[in-house]
Design an enzyme around this catalytic site. Structure first.
Site, PDB file in Angstrom:
ATOM      1  N   SER A  15      36.470  55.032  37.160  1.00 55.67           N
ATOM      2  CA  SER A  15      36.777  54.163  36.007  1.00 55.67           C
ATOM      3  C   SER A  15      37.881  54.744  35.122  1.00 55.67           C
ATOM      4  O   SER A  15      37.888  55.926  34.787  1.00 55.67           O
ATOM      5  CB  SER A  15      35.513  53.958  35.165  1.00 55.67           C
ATOM      6  OG  SER A  15      35.856  53.219  33.999  1.00 55.67           O
ATOM      7  N   THR A  62      30.523  47.650  34.196  1.00 53.82           N
ATOM      8  CA  THR A  62      31.329  47.295  35.357  1.00 53.82           C
ATOM      9  C   THR A  62      30.419  47.125  36.567  1.00 53.82           C
ATOM     10  O   THR A  62      29.196  47.183  36.448  1.00 53.82           O
ATOM     11  CB  THR A  62      32.486  48.312  35.552  1.00 53.82           C
ATOM     12  OG1 THR A  62      33.345  47.821  36.576  1.00 53.82           O
ATOM     13  CG2 THR A  62      31.989  49.699  35.910  1.00 53.82           C
ATOM     14  N   LYS A  66      27.399  43.613  36.126  1.00 53.19           N
ATOM     15  CA  LYS A  66      27.870  42.598  35.172  1.00 53.19           C
ATOM     16  C   LYS A  66      26.941  41.377  35.058  1.00 53.19           C
ATOM     17  O   LYS A  66      26.783  40.818  33.989  1.00 53.19           O
ATOM     18  CB  LYS A  66      29.274  42.125  35.552  1.00 53.19           C
ATOM     19  CG  LYS A  66      30.384  43.107  35.183  1.00 53.19           C
ATOM     20  CD  LYS A  66      31.717  42.514  35.585  1.00 53.19           C
ATOM     21  CE  LYS A  66      32.879  43.259  34.988  1.00 53.19           C
ATOM     22  NZ  LYS A  66      34.155  42.594  35.261  1.00 53.19           N
ATOM     23  N   ASN A  87      30.544  42.095  30.224  1.00 50.79           N
ATOM     24  CA  ASN A  87      31.241  43.381  30.442  1.00 50.79           C
ATOM     25  C   ASN A  87      31.296  44.230  29.174  1.00 50.79           C
ATOM     26  O   ASN A  87      31.829  45.332  29.199  1.00 50.79           O
ATOM     27  CB  ASN A  87      32.648  43.167  31.024  1.00 50.79           C
ATOM     28  CG  ASN A  87      33.650  42.735  29.975  1.00 50.79           C
ATOM     29  OD1 ASN A  87      33.283  42.236  28.908  1.00 50.79           O
ATOM     30  ND2 ASN A  87      34.916  42.913  30.264  1.00 50.79           N
ATOM     31  N   ASP A 102      36.877  39.684  29.727  1.00 52.90           N
ATOM     32  CA  ASP A 102      37.819  39.569  30.854  1.00 52.90           C
ATOM     33  C   ASP A 102      38.799  38.402  30.684  1.00 52.90           C
ATOM     34  O   ASP A 102      40.004  38.555  30.905  1.00 52.90           O
ATOM     35  CB  ASP A 102      37.059  39.394  32.179  1.00 52.90           C
ATOM     36  CG  ASP A 102      36.589  40.725  32.749  1.00 52.90           C
ATOM     37  OD1 ASP A 102      37.096  41.779  32.318  1.00 52.90           O
ATOM     38  OD2 ASP A 102      35.714  40.702  33.626  1.00 52.90           O
ATOM     39  N   ALA A 127      36.756  32.799  44.081  1.00 58.63           N
ATOM     40  CA  ALA A 127      35.768  32.055  43.299  1.00 58.63           C
ATOM     41  C   ALA A 127      34.579  32.951  42.971  1.00 58.63           C
ATOM     42  O   ALA A 127      33.444  32.501  42.912  1.00 58.63           O
ATOM     43  CB  ALA A 127      35.315  30.819  44.067  1.00 58.63           C
ATOM     44  N   GLY A 129      33.041  36.515  40.560  1.00 53.70           N
ATOM     45  CA  GLY A 129      32.711  36.778  39.164  1.00 53.70           C
ATOM     46  C   GLY A 129      33.925  36.739  38.243  1.00 53.70           C
ATOM     47  O   GLY A 129      33.847  36.198  37.137  1.00 53.70           O
ATOM     48  N   LEU A 214      44.961  39.907  39.868  1.00 48.41           N
ATOM     49  CA  LEU A 214      44.023  40.549  38.941  1.00 48.41           C
ATOM     50  C   LEU A 214      43.746  41.994  39.353  1.00 48.41           C
ATOM     51  O   LEU A 214      43.367  42.822  38.518  1.00 48.41           O
ATOM     52  CB  LEU A 214      42.688  39.774  38.876  1.00 48.41           C
ATOM     53  CG  LEU A 214      42.614  38.642  37.846  1.00 48.41           C
ATOM     54  CD1 LEU A 214      43.542  37.508  38.225  1.00 48.41           C
ATOM     55  CD2 LEU A 214      41.190  38.127  37.691  1.00 48.41           C
ATOM     56  N   TYR A 216      44.863  45.792  40.834  1.00 44.50           N
ATOM     57  CA  TYR A 216      46.007  46.658  40.533  1.00 44.50           C
ATOM     58  C   TYR A 216      45.987  47.839  41.495  1.00 44.50           C
ATOM     59  O   TYR A 216      45.046  48.001  42.268  1.00 44.50           O
ATOM     60  CB  TYR A 216      45.968  47.118  39.063  1.00 44.50           C
ATOM     61  CG  TYR A 216      44.605  47.568  38.612  1.00 44.50           C
ATOM     62  CD1 TYR A 216      43.735  46.675  37.996  1.00 44.50           C
ATOM     63  CD2 TYR A 216      44.158  48.867  38.846  1.00 44.50           C
ATOM     64  CE1 TYR A 216      42.471  47.064  37.610  1.00 44.50           C
ATOM     65  CE2 TYR A 216      42.890  49.264  38.465  1.00 44.50           C
ATOM     66  CZ  TYR A 216      42.056  48.361  37.842  1.00 44.50           C
ATOM     67  OH  TYR A 216      40.788  48.750  37.465  1.00 44.50           O
ATOM     68  N   GLY A 238      47.161  43.439  37.775  1.00 41.41           N
ATOM     69  CA  GLY A 238      46.147  43.274  36.736  1.00 41.41           C
ATOM     70  C   GLY A 238      45.909  44.494  35.851  1.00 41.41           C
ATOM     71  O   GLY A 238      44.927  44.516  35.096  1.00 41.41           O
TER      72      GLY A 238
HETATM   73  N1  LIG Z   1      42.265  43.587  35.981  1.00 41.91           N
HETATM   74  C1  LIG Z   1      41.040  43.424  35.524  1.00 41.91           C
HETATM   75  O1  LIG Z   1      40.719  43.736  34.372  1.00 41.91           O
HETATM   76  C2  LIG Z   1      40.006  42.807  36.439  1.00 41.91           C
HETATM   77  C3  LIG Z   1      38.820  42.270  35.893  1.00 41.91           C
HETATM   78  C4  LIG Z   1      37.898  41.690  36.770  1.00 41.91           C
HETATM   79  C5  LIG Z   1      38.151  41.680  38.154  1.00 41.91           C
HETATM   80  N2  LIG Z   1      39.305  42.228  38.631  1.00 41.91           N
HETATM   81  C6  LIG Z   1      39.605  42.224  40.079  1.00 41.91           C
HETATM   82  O2  LIG Z   1      39.460  40.909  40.589  1.00 41.91           O
HETATM   83  C7  LIG Z   1      39.025  40.958  41.946  1.00 41.91           C
HETATM   84  C8  LIG Z   1      37.835  40.005  42.140  1.00 41.91           C
HETATM   85  O3  LIG Z   1      36.723  40.525  41.421  1.00 41.91           O
HETATM   86  P1  LIG Z   1      35.313  39.741  41.380  1.00 41.91           P
HETATM   87  O4  LIG Z   1      34.474  40.458  40.409  1.00 41.91           O
HETATM   88  O5  LIG Z   1      35.536  38.280  41.222  1.00 41.91           O
HETATM   89  O6  LIG Z   1      34.756  39.990  42.870  1.00 41.91           O
HETATM   90  P2  LIG Z   1      33.641  39.141  43.609  1.00 41.91           P
HETATM   91  O7  LIG Z   1      32.737  38.454  42.649  1.00 41.91           O
HETATM   92  O8  LIG Z   1      33.052  40.059  44.617  1.00 41.91           O
HETATM   93  O9  LIG Z   1      34.461  37.980  44.384  1.00 41.91           O
HETATM   94  C9  LIG Z   1      35.331  38.311  45.425  1.00 41.91           C
HETATM   95  C10 LIG Z   1      36.184  37.112  45.787  1.00 41.91           C
HETATM   96  O10 LIG Z   1      37.173  37.522  46.756  1.00 41.91           O
HETATM   97  C11 LIG Z   1      37.032  36.736  47.943  1.00 41.91           C
HETATM   98  N3  LIG Z   1      37.323  37.600  49.105  1.00 41.91           N
HETATM   99  C12 LIG Z   1      36.888  38.872  49.305  1.00 41.91           C
HETATM  100  N4  LIG Z   1      37.383  39.348  50.462  1.00 41.91           N
HETATM  101  C13 LIG Z   1      38.148  38.360  50.992  1.00 41.91           C
HETATM  102  C14 LIG Z   1      38.935  38.251  52.188  1.00 41.91           C
HETATM  103  N5  LIG Z   1      39.025  39.267  53.055  1.00 41.91           N
HETATM  104  N6  LIG Z   1      39.592  37.098  52.416  1.00 41.91           N
HETATM  105  C15 LIG Z   1      39.501  36.066  51.536  1.00 41.91           C
HETATM  106  N7  LIG Z   1      38.783  36.106  50.396  1.00 41.91           N
HETATM  107  C16 LIG Z   1      38.116  37.248  50.128  1.00 41.91           C
HETATM  108  C17 LIG Z   1      35.609  36.237  47.946  1.00 41.91           C
HETATM  109  O11 LIG Z   1      35.540  35.081  48.743  1.00 41.91           O
HETATM  110  P3  LIG Z   1      34.113  34.551  49.332  1.00 41.91           P
HETATM  111  O12 LIG Z   1      33.459  33.833  48.182  1.00 41.91           O
HETATM  112  O13 LIG Z   1      34.506  33.650  50.432  1.00 41.91           O
HETATM  113  O14 LIG Z   1      33.341  35.774  49.770  1.00 41.91           O
HETATM  114  C18 LIG Z   1      35.405  35.960  46.442  1.00 41.91           C
HETATM  115  O15 LIG Z   1      36.002  34.743  46.077  1.00 41.91           O
HETATM  116  C19 LIG Z   1      38.683  42.416  42.248  1.00 41.91           C
HETATM  117  O16 LIG Z   1      39.730  42.980  43.020  1.00 41.91           O
HETATM  118  C20 LIG Z   1      38.601  43.060  40.886  1.00 41.91           C
HETATM  119  O17 LIG Z   1      39.003  44.416  40.895  1.00 41.91           O
HETATM  120  C21 LIG Z   1      40.238  42.778  37.800  1.00 41.91           C
END
Ligand SMILES: NC(=O)c1ccc[n+]([C@@H]2O[C@H](COP(=O)([O-])OP(=O)(O)OC[C@H]3O[C@@H](n4cnc5c(N)ncnc54)[C@H](OP(=O)(O)O)[C@@H]3O)[C@@H](O)[C@H]2O)c1
Length: 270
Positions: A15, A62, A66, A87, A102, A127, A129, A214, A216, A238
Site C-alpha cells: 500500500s 482496501t 471494502k 474505503n 473513490d 463492472a 467494485g 484506473l 497504475y 489512475g
Molecule cells: N486508482 C485508484 O484509486 C483505484 C481505485 C479503485 C480501483 N482501482 C483499480 O481498478 C481496477 C478494478 O478494481 P475493482 O475493485 O473494480 O476490481 P473487481 O471488483 O475485482 O472487478 C474486476 C473487473 O475487471 C474485469 N476483469 C478482470 N480480469 C479480466 C480479464 N482478464 N478480461 C476482461 N475483464 C476482466 C472483471 O470482469 P468480470 O466481471 O467478467 O469478472 C470485473 O469487471 C483494479 O485494477 C484496481 O486496482 C484503482
C-alpha cells in the site's frame, strides 16, 4: 496524544497510503501517524473493534474488505451505499462511520487533467467494485452517453437497473461495442494486473478521444499500449485518482484538503 490513522487490507505491504498520508500531514502541518495494518478477512469484525479501542481516529479500507466493512459500520454515507463499498472509516463514539472517496477521487483527477465528461460519449470497461463507486459521480457530470461493458455480460445489466434513478447507464458486451465511437474510455477492469486487456473492437475512439486507466504502474501498461494503437489524443493512469481519493479521506478526517501535486510527483519519481 498524536492522532492515529491506518489503512487495513490483506495483503497490505504494497500500500502507498502510509507514504501519501505522511506527506499530506507534513504539507498541512498536521500532527498524526498513519500505519498499515494487515487484517485477515476472518478477523475483520474483531480487528475493527480493536482498532477502535486502541483509539484510531480514522481508517482507510482496501481489498478484500471494502464490501464487508460496509456491513460493520454504524452508518454509511449515501455515496458509499451507492458504491456498495466503503474505503474510508471515521471514528464515532459507538463504532465506525463508512464513506467512499473513490468516485470523488476519479472526478477530481479527471478535472485536474482537463478531461471533460459533460456532453461526452463515455465508455467504462469493467463492472466490478470500482465501477460501482464511479457510476454515480459520472452520471452526475451529465455525459451525453454512458456505456458500461464487461466480460460477464450480466453485471452491466444489473448496474443499469440499480443506477437508473441516477441516470441512464447503457449495458453492453465488449463485442457489441463494434461500430461505437467514444470521446473517453475508462478502463476499470483488473485485467492489467495479469498483463492483459479485454479484447475490444477497433476504432472505438472518436477523433481527439482520450483514455484513462484506473490502474497504475505495470497494470496500466496493456491499456496504455492499446490507447497508442488507437491513436488516443491523451492517456492517463489512475495514480492521480489514488492520490485524490486519499486527499478526500484526509479532508474528511482532518477538515483540511491537502495539496496533491507534490505527492503525485513523488510517487511518479519512485
Ligand atoms: N486508482 C485508484 O484509486 C483505484 C481505485 C479503485 C480501483 N482501482 C483499480 O481498478 C481496477 C478494478 O478494481 P475493482 O475493485 O473494480 O476490481 P473487481 O471488483 O475485482 O472487478 C474486476 C473487473 O475487471 C474485469 N476483469 C478482470 N480480469 C479480466 C480479464 N482478464 N478480461 C476482461 N475483464 C476482466 C472483471 O470482469 P468480470 O466481471 O467478467 O469478472 C470485473 O469487471 C483494479 O485494477 C484496481 O486496482 C484503482
Amino acid at each position: 496524544m498524536t492522532d492515529r490513522y491506518a489503512v487495513i487490507g490483506h495483503p497490505i505491504a504494497h500500500s502507498k497510503s502510509p507514504l501519501i498520508h505522511a506527506q499530506f500531514a507534513r504539507e498541512t502541518a498536521q500532527d498524526l501517524v498513519y500505519d498499515a495494518v494487515d487484517v485477515d478477512p476472518e478477523t475483520l469484525p474483531f480487528a475493527l473493534r480493536q482498532l477502535h479501542d486502541e483509539g484510531y481516529r480514522g481508517l482507510n479500507v482496501t481489498q478484500p474488505h471494502k464490501t464487508e466493512v460496509a456491513k460493520l459500520c454504524v452508518s454509511v454515507s449515501e455515496r458509499a451505499q451507492q458504491a456498495g463499498a466503503v474505503n474510508t472509516l471515521l471514528r464515532v463514539d459507538n463504532g465506525w462511520q463508512g464513506d467512499n472517496s473513490d468516485g470523488d477521487g476519479l472526478m477530481r483527477d479527471l478535472a485536474r487533467l482537463g478531461y471533460a465528461i459533460a456532453g461526452q460519449r463515455v465508455l467504462v470497461l469493467g463492472a466490478g467494485g470500482a465501477v460501482r463507486g464511479i457510476l454515480g459521480p459520472l452520471l452526475a457530470a451529465r455525459p451525453a452517453l454512458l456505456v458500461v461493458s464487461n466480460r460477464n455480460p450480466w453485471k452491466p445489466e444489473a448496474l443499469a437497473e440499480e443506477f437508473k434513478e441516477y441516470g441512464s447507464v447503457v449495458p453492453r458486451t465488449h463485442l457489441a461495442l463494434k461500430g461505437d465511437r467514444y470521446d473517453l474510455i475508462l478502463n476499470a477492469t483488473s485485467a492489467g494486473l495479469s498483463g492483459t486487456l479485454p479484447r475490444l473492437p477497433g476504432q472505438l475512439l472518436a477523433d481527439g478521444g482520450a483514455c484513462y486507466d484506473l490502474s497504475y504502474g505495470a497494470a496500466a501498461e496493456p491499456f496504455r499500449r492499446w490507447a497508442e494503437t488507437q491513436k488516443a489524443a491523451r492517456f492517463a493512469d489512475g495514480l492521480g485518482m489514488l492520490v485524490e481519493q486519499a486527499a478526500t479521506s484526509f479532508a474528511l478526517w482532518r477538515g483540511v484538503r491537502p495539496p496533491t501535486a507534490d505527492v503525485l510527483q513523488a510517487l511518479r519519481a519512485r
